[in-house]
Every structure is written in structure tokens, then in C-alpha cells.
Write an enzyme that holds these catalytic residues in place. Structure first.
Site: not given
Length: 336
Positions: A145, A218
């Protein structure tokens, strides 16, 4: 540019996020705490050598009007809720955000406990989230992330206000959300399908080619070449007992418009995708906007507004805002 709070510093293994609402009549206590915050952080940090304890304090729009007279950050406003055909991002209460980070969780907890004691009777903690590092900066879905976070001078220009608002140069707009993951549904997917949802490979963190990357992935929906750049400080959190596993999303930016565009694309869709497919597995349960002033702000706080002005500016308990479809975005969290 004023010296910023430690927004640009690398992520730490431990963090605690506190969101609080200011009780009626609690403005003086909150102002005193904000003025004392740098000293409190030093006092706690000095007792835990090597912990690298830091705290980024941020203030919401309604709270700013209650705490300070005079100028206000030009783009500070309440978080707009996003209600799409399938998923929504609620706006929830929050006047103050304390992003506490350290190498050690005990340092974070000690400072969080100190802040709670100082705020007792003047503000209500509406959310406490304990963040932690998960393997190599991965989220609980198993993917790295923050790979595309800007570095060096690009981080300054992405996260910090500059000459466009000189009185608040060195500050940063911050939007936070809590996302809960449906781990059972996620783990039911093959690794290949998970990669199509995210738009990156899971093991080595390479972005998929344009041919292999779906438009609703995403990465595709949040393409920074299209949307602009922000600085993310996301942290995983979870509770085995409660069966809650999630990501605390933290976006620092020069302007909230960039983060809001990304959220609009995620929840309301783009020309190529109805919504960000990650939302089928990650549900937003909070959403709040703040401004993190530069460090010098705490050394000389602006004057307090006149008492009559504070009474006029008191916000509703829900801090609800009108959503994009015209409905009232009432937060899921409530004052206790």
C-alpha cells in the site's frame, strides 16, 4: 514556507489515530491543549529514547470557526459524502484529528492517553484506531500500500500548501476514512482475480499492463496522472475478537480537491467504470476532513473568536453535510 508538521516523514511501525468532537464550552481547553501539544510530545518522547514519537494535529472546518478568529485555510470545508449506485462514503463527526506515530506502540499509547486526559470534559473521542505495519508495508488484503507515493520535492508539492495561501503555507489538508474489509469474500478470489481488482501483482508489486489492468481496478480508477498526486499515510488495523480487519486511509494534500476527485471516481464512477471494484470488498464507515497547520501555528495560536461568534457557529451534533445526490449525509458514528 513554514515548517510543516512531520507529514513527510516515513511511515512508522506503530500509530494511533484519535478523532474527537469538541463539546459545548470546551473551546478554551482545546486551545490550551493545542498550544501545549509540542511540549507534551517532547515530554513523552524524551522518556522513550529511540521511539521517534511524533504527532500531527489537524482541525476540522466547524471547529476552526469555534476556536479561532481571523483567517481560515482557503479550502477547508466539511467532508462531502459520496453516494453511488452501489457503494457510499459517509461523512462522520470529527473536529480534531491526532495522528500519533512512533517506532513503538507504547509511546503512541502514552501520548494518546495524555491527550485523552487533557480533553476530558471538553471533547469526546469518537474514534480511536490503532494502526500497525503489516509485513512490507502491505494492507490486510495482502498488497503493498502506498507504492505510488511521491518522493523528495514531489512530496512537498503534493502534500504541502505553498504560496497560493501564504498565511497557511507549510500546512496540509487531510482526509481520513476507515475501511472494513470482507476478508472471507476477498480470500475466496484467486490470486489472479485479486490482482485484477487492485491492478498490481500481489507478490512483487508491479503494476499490471494496460492490456491486463481492468478499467474498474483500484489502480486504474485512482491513476495519479489523471487525478493529481497526494501523500498517503495508510495503516492497517484490526480486531480478531470482533472480526474487523481494515485500512485506515489517510490522504495529505495541497488541496482537498485532488483527494475528493479520487473518491468521486471511486464511488460515483468514471466514463470507463461504474465504481472502483475494491469497494465490493472494502466498506467505508467514516469520512472526515481536516487541516494540519504548520508547526509555528501552535507556538502562537490566533485569537479566539468572541463568545457570541462561537455560539453562532456551533455545528449540529451530527456534522451532517449534503451529499452529491442531495440527501443529508449523516455519519455512522455518534457522540457518546
Amino acid at each position: 514556507m513554514g515548517e510543516p508538521q512531520p507529514i513527510l516523514d516515513p511511515l512508522t511501525p506503530a500509530a494511533i489515530f484519535l478523532v474527537a468532537t469538541i463539546d459545548a464550552g470546551g473551546e478554551t481547553v482545546v486551545r490550551d491543549l493545542l498550544a501545549d501539544l509540542p511540549g507534551l510530545r517532547r515530554s513523552v518522547g524524551f522518556r522513550i529514547p529511540g521511539a521517534g514519537l511524533d504527532c500531527i494535529a489537524s482541525i476540522g472546518s466547524a471547529a476552526w470557526d469555534r476556536l479561532f478568529a481571523g483567517a481560515k485555510p482557503a479550502e477547508l470545508h466539511e467532508f462531502p459524502s459520496y453516494i453511488g449506485e452501489r457503494h457510499q462514503a459517509p461523512a462522520t463527526p470529527g473536529d480534531l484529528l491526532f495522528h500519533i506515530k512512533s517506532q513503538n506502540q507504547d509511546a503512541c499509547f502514552e501520548l494518546a492517553m495524555t491527550l485523552g486526559e487533557r480533553l476530558a470534559g471538553a471533547a469526546t473521542i469518537v474514534d480511536q484506531t490503532v494502526g500497525f505495519r503489516y509485513f512490507e508495508q502491505r494492507d490486510l488484503l495482502g498488497f503493498v500500500d502506498g507504492t505510488e507515493n511521491p518522493e523528495g520535492q514531489l512530496a512537498f508539492s503534493a502534500a504541502l500548501v505553498g504560496d497560493e495561501d501564504p498565511e497557511f503555507a507549510g500546512g496540509s489538508y487531510v482526509i481520513v476514512q476507515k475501511y472494513l474489509h470482507d476478508m472471507a469474500a476477498w480470500k475466496a478470489l484467486s490470486i489472479e482475480e485479486q490482482q485484477r481488482v487492485i491492478g498490481r501483482t500481489k507478490l512483487d508489486d508491479f503494476e499490471l499492463s494496460d492490456a491486463d489492468k481492468p478499467a474498474n481496478s483500484h489502480v486504474a480508477v485512482n491513476d495519479q496522472d489523471d487525478n493529481g498526486t497526494i501523500l498517503r499515510a495508510n495503516m492497517p488495523f484490526g480486531s480478531v475478537k470482533d472480526g474487523e480487519f481494515g485500512t485506515y486511509y489517510v490522504a495529505y494534500s495541497t488541496t482537498p480537491a485532488v483527494t475528493e476527485l479520487m473518491l468521486e471516481r471511486m464511488f460515483l464512477g468514471t466514463d470507463e467504470a461504474a465504481y472502483d471494484r475494491i469497494l465490493d470488498f472494502s466498506t467505508a464507515i467514516t469520512g472526515t476532513s481536516f487541516f494540519a497547520p504548520p508547526l509555528a501555528f501552535f507556538d502562537a495560536l490566533p485569537d479566539a473568536p468572541a463568545p457570541a461568534a462561537v455560539a453562532d457557529r456551533e455545528s449540529p451534533a451530527t456534522n451532517g453535510v449534503v451529499s452529491h445526490d442531495g440527501s443529508l449525509g449523516i455519519g455512522t458514528l455518534k457522540r457518546s
